[in-house]
Write a protein that holds these residues in place. Structure first.
Motif, PDB file in Angstrom:
ATOM      1  N   LEU A  13      20.509  -0.541  32.226  1.00 12.32           N
ATOM      2  CA  LEU A  13      20.145   0.724  31.600  1.00 12.32           C
ATOM      3  C   LEU A  13      21.416   1.491  31.284  1.00 12.32           C
ATOM      4  O   LEU A  13      22.157   1.897  32.192  1.00 12.32           O
ATOM      5  CB  LEU A  13      19.245   1.536  32.535  1.00 12.32           C
ATOM      6  CG  LEU A  13      18.834   2.930  32.043  1.00 12.32           C
ATOM      7  CD1 LEU A  13      18.124   2.843  30.707  1.00 12.32           C
ATOM      8  CD2 LEU A  13      17.980   3.625  33.075  1.00 12.32           C
ATOM      9  N   GLN A  14      21.693   1.647  30.011  1.00 10.62           N
ATOM     10  CA  GLN A  14      22.869   2.372  29.559  1.00 10.62           C
ATOM     11  C   GLN A  14      22.474   3.810  29.227  1.00 10.62           C
ATOM     12  O   GLN A  14      21.527   4.047  28.476  1.00 10.62           O
ATOM     13  CB  GLN A  14      23.487   1.704  28.333  1.00 10.62           C
ATOM     14  CG  GLN A  14      24.096   0.337  28.618  1.00 10.62           C
ATOM     15  CD  GLN A  14      24.672  -0.288  27.366  1.00 10.62           C
ATOM     16  OE1 GLN A  14      24.098  -0.188  26.288  1.00 10.62           O
ATOM     17  NE2 GLN A  14      25.820  -0.918  27.493  1.00 10.62           N
ATOM     18  N   ILE A  15      23.227   4.746  29.809  1.00 13.98           N
ATOM     19  CA  ILE A  15      23.004   6.167  29.530  1.00 13.98           C
ATOM     20  C   ILE A  15      23.802   6.527  28.285  1.00 13.98           C
ATOM     21  O   ILE A  15      25.025   6.314  28.234  1.00 13.98           O
ATOM     22  CB  ILE A  15      23.428   7.041  30.722  1.00 13.98           C
ATOM     23  CG1 ILE A  15      22.871   6.471  32.028  1.00 13.98           C
ATOM     24  CG2 ILE A  15      22.975   8.470  30.509  1.00 13.98           C
ATOM     25  CD1 ILE A  15      21.375   6.343  32.046  1.00 13.98           C
ATOM     26  N   VAL A  16      23.115   7.012  27.300  1.00 16.10           N
ATOM     27  CA  VAL A  16      23.749   7.362  26.022  1.00 16.10           C
ATOM     28  C   VAL A  16      24.177   8.828  26.084  1.00 16.10           C
ATOM     29  O   VAL A  16      23.393   9.712  26.458  1.00 16.10           O
ATOM     30  CB  VAL A  16      22.783   7.111  24.854  1.00 16.10           C
ATOM     31  CG1 VAL A  16      23.438   7.494  23.531  1.00 16.10           C
ATOM     32  CG2 VAL A  16      22.362   5.654  24.838  1.00 16.10           C
ATOM     33  N   ASP A  17      25.435   9.037  25.731  1.00 16.19           N
ATOM     34  CA  ASP A  17      25.987  10.390  25.780  1.00 16.19           C
ATOM     35  C   ASP A  17      25.392  11.269  24.692  1.00 16.19           C
ATOM     36  O   ASP A  17      25.166  10.816  23.561  1.00 16.19           O
ATOM     37  CB  ASP A  17      27.516  10.311  25.630  1.00 16.19           C
ATOM     38  CG  ASP A  17      28.144  11.681  25.712  1.00 16.19           C
ATOM     39  OD1 ASP A  17      27.852  12.406  26.677  1.00 16.19           O
ATOM     40  OD2 ASP A  17      28.913  12.026  24.796  1.00 16.19           O
ATOM     41  N   GLU A  18      25.153  12.519  25.063  1.00 18.29           N
ATOM     42  CA  GLU A  18      24.756  13.537  24.106  1.00 18.29           C
ATOM     43  C   GLU A  18      25.797  14.649  24.126  1.00 18.29           C
ATOM     44  O   GLU A  18      26.492  14.858  25.129  1.00 18.29           O
ATOM     45  CB  GLU A  18      23.379  14.115  24.461  1.00 18.29           C
ATOM     46  CG  GLU A  18      22.240  13.193  24.102  1.00 18.29           C
ATOM     47  CD  GLU A  18      20.904  13.889  24.208  1.00 18.29           C
ATOM     48  OE1 GLU A  18      20.850  14.934  24.888  1.00 18.29           O
ATOM     49  OE2 GLU A  18      19.925  13.402  23.617  1.00 18.29           O
ATOM     50  N   ALA A  64      31.708  11.721  25.662  1.00 23.63           N
ATOM     51  CA  ALA A  64      32.403  10.481  25.325  1.00 23.63           C
ATOM     52  C   ALA A  64      32.167  10.151  23.867  1.00 23.63           C
ATOM     53  O   ALA A  64      31.271  10.685  23.217  1.00 23.63           O
ATOM     54  CB  ALA A  64      31.914   9.336  26.212  1.00 23.63           C
ATOM     55  N   GLY A  65      33.012   9.252  23.394  1.00 24.96           N
ATOM     56  CA  GLY A  65      32.833   8.781  22.030  1.00 24.96           C
ATOM     57  C   GLY A  65      33.085   9.871  21.012  1.00 24.96           C
ATOM     58  O   GLY A  65      33.995  10.701  21.140  1.00 24.96           O
ATOM     59  N   GLN A  66      32.274   9.875  20.016  1.00 22.69           N
ATOM     60  CA  GLN A  66      32.421  10.845  18.934  1.00 22.69           C
ATOM     61  C   GLN A  66      32.223  12.264  19.444  1.00 22.69           C
ATOM     62  O   GLN A  66      32.810  13.200  18.913  1.00 22.69           O
ATOM     63  CB  GLN A  66      31.413  10.526  17.828  1.00 22.69           C
ATOM     64  CG  GLN A  66      31.550  11.396  16.591  1.00 22.69           C
ATOM     65  CD  GLN A  66      30.621  10.957  15.492  1.00 22.69           C
ATOM     66  OE1 GLN A  66      30.022   9.903  15.586  1.00 22.69           O
ATOM     67  NE2 GLN A  66      30.502  11.755  14.455  1.00 22.69           N
ATOM     68  N   PRO A 107      24.525  18.696  17.108  1.00 20.96           N
ATOM     69  CA  PRO A 107      25.443  19.659  16.454  1.00 20.96           C
ATOM     70  C   PRO A 107      26.752  19.756  17.208  1.00 20.96           C
ATOM     71  O   PRO A 107      26.831  19.480  18.399  1.00 20.96           O
ATOM     72  CB  PRO A 107      24.645  20.955  16.509  1.00 20.96           C
ATOM     73  CG  PRO A 107      23.810  20.802  17.736  1.00 20.96           C
ATOM     74  CD  PRO A 107      23.432  19.370  17.821  1.00 20.96           C
ATOM     75  N   ALA A 108      27.778  20.184  16.485  1.00 20.86           N
ATOM     76  CA  ALA A 108      29.101  20.297  17.080  1.00 20.86           C
ATOM     77  C   ALA A 108      29.170  21.511  17.995  1.00 20.86           C
ATOM     78  O   ALA A 108      28.574  22.555  17.728  1.00 20.86           O
ATOM     79  CB  ALA A 108      30.162  20.396  15.990  1.00 20.86           C
ATOM     80  N   LEU A 109      29.896  21.347  19.093  1.00 24.17           N
ATOM     81  CA  LEU A 109      30.162  22.436  20.026  1.00 24.17           C
ATOM     82  C   LEU A 109      31.631  22.805  19.932  1.00 24.17           C
ATOM     83  O   LEU A 109      32.481  21.950  19.606  1.00 24.17           O
ATOM     84  CB  LEU A 109      29.798  22.023  21.454  1.00 24.17           C
ATOM     85  CG  LEU A 109      28.335  21.630  21.695  1.00 24.17           C
ATOM     86  CD1 LEU A 109      28.131  21.223  23.139  1.00 24.17           C
ATOM     87  CD2 LEU A 109      27.404  22.768  21.312  1.00 24.17           C
ATOM     88  N   SER A 110      31.942  24.043  20.230  1.00 22.61           N
ATOM     89  CA  SER A 110      33.329  24.496  20.031  1.00 22.61           C
ATOM     90  C   SER A 110      33.718  25.474  21.130  1.00 22.61           C
ATOM     91  O   SER A 110      32.870  25.990  21.856  1.00 22.61           O
ATOM     92  CB  SER A 110      33.481  25.154  18.656  1.00 22.61           C
ATOM     93  OG  SER A 110      32.638  26.298  18.560  1.00 22.61           O
ATOM     94  N   ALA A 111      35.016  25.706  21.205  1.00 22.47           N
ATOM     95  CA  ALA A 111      35.607  26.696  22.114  1.00 22.47           C
ATOM     96  C   ALA A 111      36.823  27.288  21.409  1.00 22.47           C
ATOM     97  O   ALA A 111      37.367  26.713  20.451  1.00 22.47           O
ATOM     98  CB  ALA A 111      35.988  26.051  23.438  1.00 22.47           C
ATOM     99  N   THR A 112      37.257  28.436  21.865  1.00 18.70           N
ATOM    100  CA  THR A 112      38.412  29.091  21.245  1.00 18.70           C
ATOM    101  C   THR A 112      39.507  29.311  22.279  1.00 18.70           C
ATOM    102  O   THR A 112      39.222  29.464  23.482  1.00 18.70           O
ATOM    103  CB  THR A 112      38.008  30.444  20.645  1.00 18.70           C
ATOM    104  OG1 THR A 112      37.449  31.265  21.659  1.00 18.70           O
ATOM    105  CG2 THR A 112      37.001  30.267  19.518  1.00 18.70           C
ATOM    106  N   ALA A 113      40.716  29.300  21.780  1.00 18.51           N
ATOM    107  CA  ALA A 113      41.894  29.585  22.609  1.00 18.51           C
ATOM    108  C   ALA A 113      42.712  30.669  21.903  1.00 18.51           C
ATOM    109  O   ALA A 113      42.948  30.582  20.686  1.00 18.51           O
ATOM    110  CB  ALA A 113      42.722  28.327  22.825  1.00 18.51           C
TER     111      ALA A 113
END
Length: 819
Positions: free
Chosen positions: A550-555, A600-602, A654-660
C-alpha cells in the motif's frame, strides 16, 4: 448288532460330509435350501444370516436386497430375523414343467459392502396333481378277424407331479377279451397298450366297454380314468402305413407363424372307405397342443404361435393315421428348435452407489452388475465393456457378475459427475448389444487451498483519507465445493511504527475488501507492507497468503516553510537586516531565502518570486534558488533601506505558498549600517514610548560592539609588537570592511554579526605601515550557500598612506576570528 453299528457309522459320515459341504458352500458365498411347493406366503426357507455369519445389525445398517431371476420375486429376507422366507405361493408345475429338478436361484446383495451371495432353493414336489387323460373317452375300431395277441396303443395319462408323485401304473377293467400291456418308452415313460386276448365275434358283441385307470405313487395315491370303447367291424384287409416310422425336423425359432413344419404321409392299400386315411394327434403335451396343429386330411403339422428356444427346444408328437375301416398306424414326430440370436444381453444393476468421495482409493467398488443372455451357445456369450476415458474398469466377480471399480483416484475439480455407460454385446452374428448408465456424483474433499487472483497486490491511497476508506479488494478462489470452497480473509500479524497493523487497516472476512482504519499521513508513513491470508472452511482448513503493498500518495497539504530569514525576524520590523554595498554591481548576491516543503515530488518543488519591493527594479529573486541579487547597480538616489517580500510557492494543485520578508540596507561601512539601524529603530518605536530610552540602548549596543572591535585590534597589535619590536603597526583610525559579502551577516537584536566562521591570514611587515588581512577560501565553513569569494579580495583593513610600504618579506600569522 454289528450291522446296526455299521449303518450308524455310515450315517454319521454322511452327516459329516453334508455339514462340510454346507460350510464350504457358505464360505464361497453359496447357499442351498429346499422347500416344498404350495407353501403359504412367509414360510421359512433358511437362516441366511446365521449360515453366512452376518450380523443382523450390519445387515440393517448396510442395506440388503434379495434379487431373483425373472420378473417375479419368490423370496425375501426378514430384516429382524435374517431368515429367508417365501414371498408368495410357489407352484412347481407352473415353474418347472420341462425339468425334473426345479431349482430357483436368487442373490443376496449386501449394498454397503458391494458383495453378493448366491442362494439356490430347490422346490420339492408334493402330490397335488392326479394323473389325467387328454380325452376322457377313446374309441377303438377292430375287425372281427383280428388275430389274438394283437396290440393297440392306448392314450397315455399325464401327471404334472414328479418323482414318486408322478404316474406309476395303469389298470384295465371291463372285458375278458382284452388285457393291458405297458411298454417303456425311449424317455422312460410308460406306454399302455391294449392286447387282444380272445378272438372277436361281431355277432356276439359289436361293442366292448373298457376302463383304463392311471395311478401315481403319492400317499395317498391319486388316480385318473379314461373310458375305452372298442367297436368290432367287418373285415378290412389292410391298415394304413406311414412312410416313416419317425419324422425328425429342425426349425429355427424365428420361423413365421402359420408355416408348415412337416407333413406326415400314410398310405392304405384298400379301396373305398377302407382306403381313405385321416390323421390325428394321439399323444401330445399341453404345451405342444398350443403350439402345433395337425391337418387331419393332409397330415401337415403347422405352427400356431411363435417358437421360443428358451421355452422349449424339442417337442415330440405321436401322430395316428387311420382308415375308414378302423385300422390305424402311428408314427413319432420330433421337432427340434434351433436357437436364433434374438435376445439382447440383459444388464441388471444389482447394487450401486450414487456418490463417491474423490479421495476413494483405487479399486473401490461402485456398482455390482448381473449380465445375462437368454440365447445359448455363442449367441449367449456376453462381453462387457466401458467407454474409454473414464477412471473406471470392469472386474469379473463370479459367473455372470461384474463389478465396476475405480481405476485411479478421482478429482472432483476436473470432473464432478460421471455417467458411466456399461455395454454388453453377445457373440451372435450380427451381434446384439445393450447398455446401462450409472450416474455417479463425486463428493468433494478439501484438497485445494485458496488461490489468489494475483500473485501480489499493490494499491495507491491518497493521504488524509477518510477513516474507513476502501483501499482495494483481494480475491481468492477455491476449486473445492461447498463449505470447503468458502473463503474467509484475515490479516497476518504485524506492527507499524510500534502500533499493531490491525490499527491501520482491516480486511472484511467475507469479501476481502481492505479498509484504512485511520487517516494516513504521507509525511509520517509512505508505504505499508502487509500480508492477507485466505482460509477455506474445510477441516482441516487450508490457507494461502498474498502480499499487499500500500503506497501512500502525497497530497499538497503542507505549505512551504521558510528557514531563512526566520519567522521571528520577519515579525519584528528591521530585526534582520541584509547589507548591500552601494557600489555593488548588477547580479551581486544580497541574501538567500531558504525554504523547505514537507511534501514530496511535485508538491515539494519550490519556486521563488519577488512579491513586493520598496524599489521594484533594484532587486530580483532566483526562481528556483531563492537567491536575492541586485538587478542593477544601486544609484545615489535609491533609498538606503529596502523591504523585500519574497513569495515561496510549491507546485501542488492547488499550490500553497509562504512569504519571507527581507530588510536590505545599502551601506558602505559598519558605521553607516549602524546609523541606518538606529534611525530605523527610532522610526519604528511606538508613539507612546520615550525616544530617549531607545536611543540609549542603541548607543550602548554600538559602544559595546566598538569596544570589542577595538579590543580585538589591540590584541593584534600587541602580538605584532612582541614579535616585530615595533611601536605601532596599526593606526587607530577607522577602516572599511571590503570583500565580505553582505549575506554573511545576520541581525541579532539590531546588531550585525558574521554568520560564518572565517580563518584569516594576517601579513605584517616590520617596516611597513600597511598590513593585509586575507580571508582563506578553504577555511570558510558555510552554513548557508553564499557567493564565492573573489579571486583577490580587497584588504579588510587599510592604512591611508600606502606609499610608506617597504618591500619586505611578510611574516604570515594565522588568526581565527569567530563572530
Amino acid at each position: 448288532m454289528c450291522a446296526a453299528g455299521r449303518r450308524w457309522g455310515r450315517r454319521q459320515r454322511a452327516l459329516l460330509w453334508a455339514v462340510l459341504l454346507a460350510a464350504w458352500e457358505a464360505a464361497w458365498g453359496q447357499l442351498r435350501y429346499s422347500v416344498p411347493e404350495e407353501m403359504p406366503k412367509g414360510s421359512f426357507v433358511g437362516d441366511v444370516a446365521k449360515d453366512l455369519g452376518l450380523q443382523l445389525l450390519e445387515l440393517g445398517d448396510r442395506g440388503f436386497q434379495i434379487v431373483s431371476e425373472g420378473r417375479t420375486q419368490y423370496f425375501t429376507l426378514h430384516g429382524k430375523t435374517g431368515h429367508l422366507v417365501t414371498a408368495e405361493r410357489i407352484d412347481r408345475e407352473q415353474l418347472c414343467r420341462l425339468v425334473e429338478k426345479c431349482v430357483l436361484r436368487c442373490e443376496l446383495i449386501v449394498e454397503g459392502e458391494m458383495k453378493f451371495y448366491e442362494i439356490e432353493v430347490e422346490i420339492t414336489d408334493i402330490n397335488d396333481n392326479a394323473p389325467t387323460f387328454r380325452e376322457a373317452e377313446t374309441e377303438l375300431r377292430m375287425i372281427e378277424m383280428t388275430t389274438p395277441g394283437s396290440r393297440f396303443p392306448l392314450p397315455d395319462a399325464h401327471d404334472l407331479d414328479s418323482g414318486r408323485n408322478s404316474l406309476q401304473s395303469y389298470e384295465l377293467s371291463g372285458d375278458e377279451h382284452f388285457s393291458l400291456a405297458v411298454q417303456a418308452g425311449p424317455g422312460g415313460d410308460q406306454r399302455p397298450e391294449l392286447v387282444l386276448a380272445k378272438a372277436l365275434d361281431r355277432e356276439e358283441a359289436a361293442f366292448h366297454e373298457l376302463v383304463l385307470r392311471a395311478m401315481d405313487g403319492g400317499d395317498p395315491a391319486r388316480t385318473g380314468t379314461a373310458r375305452i370303447r372298442v367297436t368290432v367291424l367287418d373285415a378290412n384287409d389292410n391298415a394304413p402305413v406311414f412312410s416313416q416310422a419317425e419324422y425328425t425336423v429342425r426349425v429355427p425359432e424365428d420361423v413365421p407363424v402359420g408355416s408348415t413344419l412337416v407333413t406326415v404321409t400314410a398310405t392304405d392299400a384298400d379301396e373305398g372307405l377302407n382306403g381313405h386315411v385321416k390323421y390325428s394327434l394321439k399323444k401330445v403335451s399341453d404345451m405342444a397342443s398350443d403350439i402345433f396343429r395337425l391337418d387331419y386330411e393332409t397330415g401337415q403339422i403347422m405352427l400356431l404361435r411363435s417358437l421360443d428356444f428358451e421355452e422349449g427346444n424339442s417337442y415330440e408328437l405321436e401322430v395316428q393315421a387311420f382308415d375308414g375301416g378302423g385300422l390305424f398306424d402311428t408314427s413319432k414326430v420330433t421337432i427340434s428348435v434351433t436357437d436364433v440370436n434374438d435376445n439382447m444381453p440383459e444388464i441388471s444393476v444389482r447394487s450401486a452407489i450414487s456418490e463417491i468421495s474423490e479421495d476413494a482409493p483405487s479399486g473401490t467398488v461402485v456398482a455390482l452388475l448381473h449380465v445375462h443372455d437368454r440365447d445359448s451357445g455363442a449367441n449367449g456369450e456376453v462381453r462387457c465393456s466401458l467407454d474409454a476415458g473414464v477412471p473406471f474398469r470392469l472386474q469379473s466377480s463370479h459367473s455372470s457378475y461384474y463389478s465396476v471399480v475405480t481405476a485411479r483416484e478421482l478429482d472432483r475439480e476436473q470432473v464432478s459427475e460421471y455417467n458411466v455407460t456399461v455395454r454388453a454385446a453377445d457373440g451372435g452374428s450380427p451381434s446384439l448389444q445393450s447398455s446401462a448408465v450409472l450416474a455417479l456424483r463425486v463428493l468433494d474433499v478439501n484438497d485445494n487451498a485458496p488461490v489468489f487472483a494475483e500473485e501480489r497486490y499493490s494499491a495507491r491511497l491518497a493521504e488524509n483519507n477518510a477513516a474507513g476508506a476502501l483501499v482495494l479488494t483481494v480475491r481468492a478462489t477455491d476449486a473445492d465445493w461447498g463449505q470447503n470452497a468458502r473463503v474467509r480473509y484475515r490479516l497476518a500479524e504485524g506492527r507499524v511504527r510500534g502500533a499493531p497493523l490491525s490499527s491501520y487497516v482491516s480486511v472484511q472476512a467475507e469479501t476481502g475488501a481492505l479498509y484504512a482504519l485511520r487517516s494516513l499521513d504521507y509525511e509520517q508513513l509512505r508505504e505499508l507492507q502487509l500480508c492477507v491470508r485466505a482460509e477455506d472452511g474445510g477441516a482441516p482448513a487450508l490457507s494461502s497468503n498474498v502480499s499487499v503493498r500500500l503506497q501512500i500518495v502525497d497530497e499538497n497539504d503542507n505549505a512551504p516553510q521558510v528557514l531563512y530569514p526566520p519567522a521571528a525576524a520577519a515579525a519584528a520590523a528591521w530585526s534582520g537586516v541584509e547589507l548591500a554595498p552601494r557600489r555593488s554591481e548588477a547580479g551581486a548576491l544580497v541574501a538567500k531565502v531558504v525554504a523547505v516543503d514537507a511534501d514530496a515530488g511535485q508538491n515539494a518543488w519550490l519556486s521563488y518570486e519577488l512579491a513586493k519591493a520598496t524599489e521594484p527594479g533594484l532587486f530580483r529573486v532566483g526562481l528556483h534558488s531563492g537567491e536575492v541579487r541586485t538587478a542593477r547597480s544601486p544609484l545615489a538616489r535609491d533609498a538606503a533601506r529596502h523591504s523585500l517580500v519574497v513569495l515561496v510557492r510549491d507546485h501542488g494543485r492547488p499550490a500553497l505558498s509562504a512569504t519571507a520578508t527581507l530588510s536590505v540596507v545599502l551601506a558602505e561601512s559598519v558605521a553607516e549600517l549602524l546609523a541606518e539601524l538606529g534611525s530605523a529603530a527610532h522610526e519604528a518605536a511606538a508613539p507612546g514610548e520615550p525616544a530617549a530610552s531607545l536611543t540609549r540602548w542603541l548607543v550602548l549596543a554600538v559602544a559595546a560592539v566598538s569596544c570589542l572591535f577595538v579590543a580585538f585590534l589591540l590584541l593584534l597589535l600587541a602580538l605584532r609588537l612582541r614579535r616585530c619590536h615595533r611601536q605601532q603597526l596599526l593606526p587607530p583610525d577607522s577602516g572599511a570592511l571590503r570583500g565580505v559579502p553582505v549575506s554573511h551577516f545576520v541581525g541579532i537584536d539590531g546588531v550585525r554579526a558574521f554568520l560564518q566562521s572565517y580563518s584569516h591570514d594576517v601579513s605584517l611587515t616590520a617596516d611597513s605601515r600597511k598590513s593585509h588581512l586575507r580571508f582563506s577560501a578553504a577555511s570558510c565553513c558555510d552554513t548557508l550557500p553564499a557567493r564565492p569569494p573573489p579571486d583577490e579580495p580587497a584588504p579588510l583593513l587599510s592604512h591611508e598612506d600606502p606609499a610608506a610600504a617597504l618591500p619586505s618579506d611578510p611574516v604570515p600569522s594565522s588568526v581565527v576570528i569567530i563572530v
